[in-house]
Design a protein around this motif. Structure first.
Motif, PDB file in Angstrom:
ATOM      1  N   LYS A 144      -6.007  -7.914   2.714  1.00 13.07           N
ATOM      2  CA  LYS A 144      -5.444  -6.971   1.761  1.00 13.07           C
ATOM      3  C   LYS A 144      -5.891  -5.549   2.069  1.00 13.07           C
ATOM      4  O   LYS A 144      -5.108  -4.598   1.953  1.00 13.07           O
ATOM      5  CB  LYS A 144      -5.847  -7.359   0.335  1.00 13.07           C
ATOM      6  N   LYS A 168       2.832  -0.555  -2.981  1.00  9.99           N
ATOM      7  CA  LYS A 168       2.513  -1.847  -3.577  1.00  9.99           C
ATOM      8  C   LYS A 168       3.505  -2.922  -3.145  1.00  9.99           C
ATOM      9  O   LYS A 168       3.140  -4.091  -2.953  1.00  9.99           O
ATOM     10  CB  LYS A 168       2.487  -1.720  -5.098  1.00  9.99           C
ATOM     11  N   ARG A 195       2.319  -6.253  -1.135  1.00 10.25           N
ATOM     12  CA  ARG A 195       2.625  -7.570  -1.684  1.00 10.25           C
ATOM     13  C   ARG A 195       3.473  -8.399  -0.718  1.00 10.25           C
ATOM     14  O   ARG A 195       3.251  -9.600  -0.551  1.00 10.25           O
ATOM     15  CB  ARG A 195       3.360  -7.417  -3.016  1.00 10.25           C
TER      16      ARG A 195
END
Length: 329
Positions: free
Chosen positions: A287, A316, A320
């Motif tokens: 991440k 984002k 994701r």
């Protein structure tokens, strides 16, 4: 509805020849975009050349081991084709995220690439729009632009490209094959088929007016396992994206060996993230790395008055999508 002449072409060469004979001529595939524009009086073709019945409705294996998708094949048949689902699931996922089943049944692969922006200033004929009527100005530039571009826009146009399929094709490094006026075909890298508005926003692509798309070629499958298409929209279905991300990864354990990335609805064309692809090679799929990649992807974004939110949303969305792609096996 304004009157027009209708011609049904029997071959690609015949279609191109007919197109060169007349001004205000358009090819008609599934009609899912063009007919709407005609009904709204945005487009006023004097001649329509039907190409939906031309023999480009199959999928073939290329000599390089990829696939060639017929331009007149429907989006539904393409997305549900076994080879596409197994070798290029990212493309299938992106197509199935678009529109409604009824529209996908009619929409053609070639037409999907050529659909026009859904900018409301383009559709509203009482408003200024350089894309619809060059020289009148861009109503969205100082108007309501919350859904407009954050990359590549100009003072002449801030519209975005609406296609989901095209975002996946950009990530997959596809090639577009077109029939030219001289009877020959030419191959165009997908990143070169669409153009930025600059001072000619009325021209969406690098194609000449009469060139006809006959197929879309995909390179040998590189991302059959780790992939994801994420479409963020105002409602869960039947809506155009605010931002979308197409992600394909090659992983060796947790190490990224190759990446194919593109963002949608952020520019006048699908936004290929080549620098980010290079950045990810050799990195661990974590991440933290993906967040660094997202910062790199959006560092040159230039928001308008009402769409600065798209920068954080795009970051984002990309993170994701990368995490989702990594978790697939």
């Amino acid at each position: 509805m304004r009157p027009f002449e209708f011609y049904s072409a029997q071959s690609a060469s015949e279609a191109v020849v007919q197109h060169t004979k007349n001004k205000e001529t358009h090819y008609l595939g599934g009609g899912t975009n063009l007919l709407d524009l005609m009904k709204e009086d945005v487009k006023r073709p004097e001649h329509l050349i039907e190409v939906a019945d031309l023999p480009y409705k199959d999928i073939k294996t290329t000599s390089e081991g990829g696939l060639a998708l017929g331009a007149m094949m429907s989006n539904t048949h393409t997305a549900n084709n076994t080879e596409v689902k197994n070798k290029y699931p990212l493309l299938s996922m992106a197509i199935l995220a678009a529109a409604t089943e009824q529209i996908r049944n009619m929409a053609t692969n070639g037409g999907n690439l050529l659909q026009r922006t859904r900018c409301p200033y383009y559709f509203e004929t009482s408003m200024p729009c350089n894309k619809r009527e060059p020289g009148t100005g861009c109503g969205a530039l100082d108007g309501e632009n919350s859904k407009h571009a954050i990359f590549g826009w100009s003072e002449s146009c801030v519209a975005t490209h609406p296609s989901d399929m095209s975002v996946a094709l950009a990530a997959l490094n596809a090639t577009v094959v077109v029939q030219s006026e001289n009877g020959e075909s030419r191959r165009i890298p997908f990143t070169e088929i669409h153009r930025l508005p600059e001072d000619r926003p009325e021209k969406d692509t690098t194609l000449s007016d009469s060139e006809l798309i006959t197929s879309i070629e995909l390179p040998k499958s590189e991302f059959p396992t780790h992939y994801y298409y994420l479409k963020v929209r105002e409602r869960s279905s039947y809506a155009f994206a605010l931002v979308s991300a197409a992600v394909g990864l090659q992983l060796d354990g947790k190490t990224i060996r190759k990446a194919g990335l593109a963002l949608g609805k952020v520019a006048h064309k699908p936004w290929k993230l080549e620098k980010v692809e290079q950045f990810l090679i050799g990195k661990e799929a974590t991440k933290e790395v993906f967040e660094q990649a997202a910062e790199l992807a959006l560092q040159d974004a230039k928001p308008l008055k009402h769409n600065a939110y798209k920068i954080e949303l795009a970051k984002k969305t990309l993170v994701r999508a990368l995490l989702q792609a990594t978790s697939r096996s």
